[in-house]
Motif scaffolding. Structure first.
Motif, short mmCIF file in Angstrom:
data_model
loop_
_atom_site.label_atom_id
_atom_site.label_comp_id
_atom_site.label_asym_id
_atom_site.label_seq_id
_atom_site.Cartn_x
_atom_site.Cartn_y
_atom_site.Cartn_z
N GLN A 48 0.83 -1.21 0.00
CA GLN A 48 0.00 0.00 0.00
C GLN A 48 0.86 1.26 0.00
N ALA A 49 1.94 1.25 0.78
CA ALA A 49 2.84 2.40 0.82
C ALA A 49 3.52 2.62 -0.53
N ARG A 62 1.08 4.20 -2.92
CA ARG A 62 0.88 5.63 -2.67
C ARG A 62 2.06 6.45 -3.19
N ALA A 78 1.76 6.67 -6.95
CA ALA A 78 0.69 7.59 -7.33
C ALA A 78 1.12 9.05 -7.17
N ALA A 79 2.03 9.29 -6.22
CA ALA A 79 2.53 10.65 -5.99
C ALA A 79 3.69 11.00 -6.91
N GLU A 88 -4.98 3.58 8.26
CA GLU A 88 -4.35 4.73 7.60
C GLU A 88 -2.84 4.60 7.72
#
Length: 223
Positions: free
Chosen positions: A164-165, A168, A171-172, A212
């Motif tokens: 997941q990290a 992210r 995506a950034a 989160e």
């Protein structure tokens, strides 16, 4: 509880879905294909009298102990394990671990090994044992079987959240070299607390059913 649920058979059944789920995660596939594995032993001192333990000054000092053979694949999942007496040679016991794998995949090479099992199979006899010694040994097998299950839970957890990290970061627009990702480890444990009171109630998770992710700029929990 101990007689009906804490056994090699139930640990194996519990491990199988953990191995399968971890293998589906993208980060696990970047670590390897899951079809290469190694078997190694961890030595443990046994603090109670048992005929199943052996002395070895190098590993146990002046005490006696045993070896936990664990098979781990290239994705970091534990595929199977066995407790053996003291520090005996591992060869035949490794064959046992191969036969008693917890995953259901048909790994190339192991199938060929199974076809020639009559030439490789062997048994080690330790003579007649007293009931007290059998009970101690059963307790040690149960504890180490539980250890293998916990290790796979931690590996699955870490694999999922590392994936997941990474998603992210991609995506950034953060540049991620594949060779760097392949060097990450699913064995981190600083954030894992295995001591305390447990609750099995489902937590109130965020979107997608996950916790989160922490901000790396925030201070560490123990700071």
């Amino acid at each position: 509880m101990a007689q009906n649920y804490l056994s090699a058979e139930t640990f194996s059944l519990a491990n199988a879905p953990l191995i399968e789920e971890q293998a589906k995660i993208g980060f696990a596939r970047q670590l390897g294909g899951g079809l290469v594995a190694a078997i190694d032993g961890m030595r443990f001192v046994v603090p109670v009298p048992s005929i199943y333990t052996r002395p070895n000054r190098k590993f146990f000092g002046g005490k006696r102990g045993l070896t936990w053979l664990n098979m781990i694949n290239d994705q970091g999942a534990g595929l199977g394990a066995k407790v053996v007496t003291g520090t005996v040679r591992d060869s035949l016991h490794m064959i046992d671990v191969l036969y008693r794998r917890d995953d259901r995949r048909d790994i190339k090479g192991i199938r060929n090994l199974q076809e020639s099992r009559h030439a490789l199979a062997g048994k080690i006899f330790h003579g007649r044992k007293g009931e007290v010694h059998r009970r101690y040994y059963k307790g040690m097998e149960d504890q180490l079987g539980a250890l293998g299950l916990v290790l796979n839970c931690v590996t699955l957890w870490n694999t999922f959240y590392i994936d997941q990290a990474l998603a992210r970061l991609r995506a950034a627009g953060y540049p991620l070299a594949e060779e760097d990702v392949a060097r990450l480890s699913p064995f981190g444990r600083r954030h894992i607390n295995v001591i305390g009171t447990y609750t099995f109630a489902l937590p109130d998770l965020g979107p997608g059913g996950m916790r989160e992710l922490r901000n790396p700029d925030e201070p560490e929990w123990d700071d």
